[in-house]
Design an enzyme around this catalytic site. Structure first.
Site, PDB file in Angstrom:
ATOM      1  N   HIS A 123      -5.451  -8.501  -4.563  1.00 16.26           N
ATOM      2  CA  HIS A 123      -5.520  -8.813  -5.990  1.00 16.26           C
ATOM      3  C   HIS A 123      -5.157  -7.571  -6.795  1.00 16.26           C
ATOM      4  CE1 HIS A 123      -8.796 -12.184  -5.430  1.00 16.26           C
ATOM      5  NE2 HIS A 123      -7.583 -12.592  -5.075  1.00 16.26           N
TER       6      HIS A 123
ATOM      7  N   GLU B 294      -0.751   7.054   0.415  1.00 18.63           N
ATOM      8  CA  GLU B 294       0.453   6.593  -0.297  1.00 18.63           C
ATOM      9  C   GLU B 294       1.215   7.764  -0.918  1.00 18.63           C
ATOM     10  OE1 GLU B 294      -1.085   3.769  -3.128  1.00 18.63           O
ATOM     11  OE2 GLU B 294      -1.759   5.299  -4.521  1.00 18.63           O
TER      12      GLU B 294
HETATM   13  C1  NOJ Z   1      -1.791   1.155  -5.727  1.00 19.83           C
HETATM   14  C2  NOJ Z   1      -2.554   1.025  -4.458  1.00 19.83           C
HETATM   15  O1  NOJ Z   1      -3.216   2.212  -4.161  1.00 19.83           O
HETATM   16  C3  NOJ Z   1      -1.595   0.617  -3.388  1.00 19.83           C
HETATM   17  O2  NOJ Z   1      -2.257   0.600  -2.143  1.00 19.83           O
HETATM   18  C4  NOJ Z   1      -1.012  -0.726  -3.716  1.00 19.83           C
HETATM   19  O3  NOJ Z   1      -0.075  -1.076  -2.744  1.00 19.83           O
HETATM   20  C5  NOJ Z   1      -0.337  -0.680  -5.082  1.00 19.83           C
HETATM   21  N1  NOJ Z   1      -1.208  -0.130  -6.059  1.00 19.83           N
HETATM   22  C6  NOJ Z   1       0.097  -2.060  -5.547  1.00 19.83           C
HETATM   23  O4  NOJ Z   1      -1.034  -2.820  -5.825  1.00 19.83           O
HETATM   24 CA    CA Z   2      -3.523   4.285  -5.931  1.00 23.54          CA
END
Ligand code: NOJ
Ligand code: CA
Length: 699
Positions: free
Chosen positions: A413, A507
């Protein structure tokens, strides 16, 4: 003469106000509480006779009634001792001891009839917690907070591991510097983010990790952040005093209170051994026991996902390439599909196969629902409805397929900060999950919050995050919230909060990289309040192997990625890389398959913030142990003392270490797997490459 008289008078004045004192159960910590001559509450804290917090003010400034800052006298002071052992639903250890001495001082403002508050101090062997309480009997009803006036006056210009204070984000790299250098380093520390609001050239976040020249490790944070604004600190760098600075709301107020109520706990964890900071359970102990009667549905989760390919830019969240869509109006079946759309039934089935083959609990899929074409940076209110899949994502078929392979689907979500919109859809969205066999959700709050003007860390949002967690519990759903306020131990009370991001996660290795020392600091800062969905396990460290346009690289060796499953405690662990990559390194992948995610015991073997961490843990209910060791940009040799093993028995250990020629920049994928016999007497010297590490499994 006058001077002498004034000094004498002052001295007498100070003496006449008797300080309350309190010691920790082991007597290493001691604190005082007193009132200054104008009736301002103050406290001090020391550890083994070294000053931790010098005389520091307490109080709360209000906008609408008389402030709780001065004119107090002591009405009552009560002490008690507490000692119990409790069992978390999941955790780093099976039994947690909660042992403290408490001092609750009731202070009254005589000028206002029947106006009193309680300041409650709990002194543990590992630190101090205190909070303000506004009792029902006091003549108080509603009031609005202008600022909390809590201070932490430090005994020196400590080394600090800090993030710029911000009302919206914690996704910064940690800066390590003297406190006196914060001001000069602030500008560079504030790197861009999708939503951010700094507030001061000396603003800092908590958990703030400090190290004094005389060898004390001090951690300042908060526990049980409920219906209140997130605590930030503003450093007075002339006097080395940290002043509370709460997150405001859209109109500048910092808290709406209704008695009886209380603030969160302010926490100071302290030791002369850095390992004790990581071992501390003080923040959990200051949270309430769980409110749920049935917790049988809450289980640690090891998962994979259709995710890293999105983050690296190999694939896309959006189904089409059009620049804008409208919720409920756009007919996707008539639109041209972007061949890079990752959340399609066939691709997800392959992930379910991989999860089933390797024993993972769940598969996360992002970009499955309508709306991703223009979710980012548009301040769009009705952005997602959380129940409408794109045409190429067959919810029913995937549910059946996953169920047939005993794999759970993990929902995603993304709210894109439109929180009112999320609440509009929440019941339907959770029901949709239940109907389709999902029992956990990763939620996200990227971008500025709608209602506009609210911050991610204000009281209004904190109320939302908890509302979402409690509501999820009604549907037996576990929550992993990204971009939410950083945790404060609330998962003791609400154990379906199994993870948060709320820091710079893996990320960022695809967005330019994390510093080599990043994960040697996070356990001392972000993880103090609760587990992080750090998403380790990246084996392909060159991102351009997935997306030729992305030249980021992972700032660790492959072996260090394995170690993170042990050093970054979480009941929720992702194997974040792509199945095709794991298939090329099945020998190293074996560790991720084997490693436990719930524990009977944890042993912090070696630790120094910013430099290295070595931790061993015993799997819950099993005679299996896992060890992880990591270092910063410097090569290092870790010592693993296996004395945590049962005596007199020999076990087989598998060691996943850096290759001899490994280096996180020039040769990150070089690793070596060795087997050896170990007993409780073994002391292993394990070399680590630059930003390297090792992982060990013992059976
Ligand atoms: C930031 C989140 O940290 C990441 O895991 C996610 O894929 C993206 N937002 C998109 O919701
Ligand atoms: Ca993030």
């Amino acid at each position: 003469m006058t001077k002498l008289f004034t000094s004498l008078f002052l001295l007498l004045g100070l003496l006449s106000i008797k300080a309350q004192t309190l010691q920790s159960p082991d007597k290493n910590l001691s604190m005082t509480f007193s009132l200054t001559d104008n009736g301002t509450p103050v406290y001090t804290l020391s550890y083994k006779n070294k000053s931790v917090i010098k005389t520091s003010k307490l109080g709360i400034e209000t906008t609408d009634i008389a402030s709780f800052t001065e004119g107090f006298s002591v009405k009552d002071a009560a002490t008690r001792s507490f000692n119990e052992t409790w069992q978390p639903v999941w955790g780093e250890q099976k039994n947690i001891r909660n042992n403290y001495n408490e001092l609750a001082v009731t202070i009254e403002q005589k000028s206002i009839e029947n106006r009193f508050i309680v300041i409650r101090f709990r002194l543990f062997n590992d630190g101090l917690g205190f909070r303000y309480e506004f009792p029902a009997e006091s003549k108080l009803n509603y009031f609005i907070i202008k600022e909390e006036k809590t201070q932490f006056a430090l005994a020196g210009d400590h080394k600090a591991f800090w993030l710029p204070g911000d009302f919206d984000t914690q996704e910064y790299s940690t800066v390590t510097s003297k406190l006196s250098e914060v001001r000069g380093k602030m500008k560079d520390a504030v790197t861009p983010n999708a939503s951010q609001q700094t507030f001061s050239p000396t603003g800092l976040q908590t958990p703030l990790m400090l190290k004094s020249d005389n060898g004390l490790y001090i951690n300042i944070h908060e526990a049980a952040l409920v219906d209140y604004s997130c605590l930030n600190l503003e450093l007075d760098d002339k006097n080395m005093v940290l002043n509370a600075f709460l997150t405001p709301d859209a109109v500048g107020n910092k808290g709406y209170m209704q008695a009886p109520t209380q603030t969160p706990w302010r926490t100071v964890v302290v030791s002369d051994d850095a390992r004790d900071i990581l071992a501390s359970k003080l923040i959990l102990n200051l949270n309430e026991p769980t409110k749920y009667e049935d917790v049988s549905w809450i289980k640690p989760v090891k998962y994979i996902g259709v995710w890293w390919e999105l983050i690296t830019g190999k694939s896309s969240w959006a189904y089409t390439d059009v620049p804008s869509v409208k919720l409920g109006e756009t007919d996707y079946t008539k639109m041209e599909r972007n061949p890079k759309h990752a959340a399609n039934t066939d691709h997800v089935k392959k992930h379910i196969d991989f999860a089933a083959e390797h024993g993972f609990d769940a598969v996360l899929v992002e970009g499955w629902n309508e709306g991703w074409e223009d979710w980012f940076g548009k301040s769009k209110d009705f952005v997602f409805d959380f129940v409408t899949p794109y045409p190429d994502f067959d919810v029913k078929a995937l549910h059946d397929y996953a169920a047939s392979k005993n794999v759970k689907m993990m929902m995603h979500h993304e709210t894109s900060g439109s929180v009112r919109n999320y609440e509009r859809h929440m019941d339907q969205a959770y029901q949709f999950m239940v109907d389709n066999g999902y029992n956990s959700v990763k939620s996200g709050y990227v971008g500025d919050i709608i209602p506009r003007g609210e911050y991610h860390n204000g009281q209004w949002m904190n109320d939302h995050y908890l509302y979402a967690i409690k509501k999820a519990a009604e549907y037996k759903i576990m929550v992993n919230a990204h971009e939410a306020v950083r945790p404060t131990g609330l998962s003791r009370t609400y154990p379906n909060l199994i993870g948060n991001e709320s820091a710079r996660g893996t990320e960022y290795e695809a967005f330019g990289g994390n510093n080599a020392d990043h994960t040697t600091i996070l356990p001392f800062t972000r993880l103090m309040g609760g587990p992080m969905d750090y998403t380790p396990g990246i084996f392909q460290t060159q991102i351009n192997k997935y997306n030729p346009d992305n030249n980021s690289f992972v700032h660790t060796t492959l072996a260090k990625q394995l170690a993170l499953y042990v050093t970054m405690y979480s009941p929720l662990q992702m194997a974040a890389d792509l199945p095709e990559t794991y298939n090329k390194h099945l020998d190293a992948f074996q560790f991720i398959k084997d490693v436990a995610i719930d524990w009977d015991e944890s042993y912090i073997l070696e630790a120094e913030p910013g430099d290295y961490i070595t931790i061993a843990r015993k799997a819950k209910g099993k005679n299996e142990w896992f060890v992880g060791g990591i270092t910063d940009e410097n090569k290092r040799t870790a010592t693993v003392d296996f004395s945590f093993l049962p005596k007199g028995k020999t076990f087989e250990a598998v060691i996943y270490g850096d290759g001899k020629d490994a280096d996180y920049i020039t040769n990150p994928q070089s690793y070596e797997i060795k087997k050896m016999k170990v007993t409780s007497k073994t002391k292993l010297k394990q070399p680590m490459a630059t930003s390297g590490g090792f992982a060990i499994s013992v059976k």
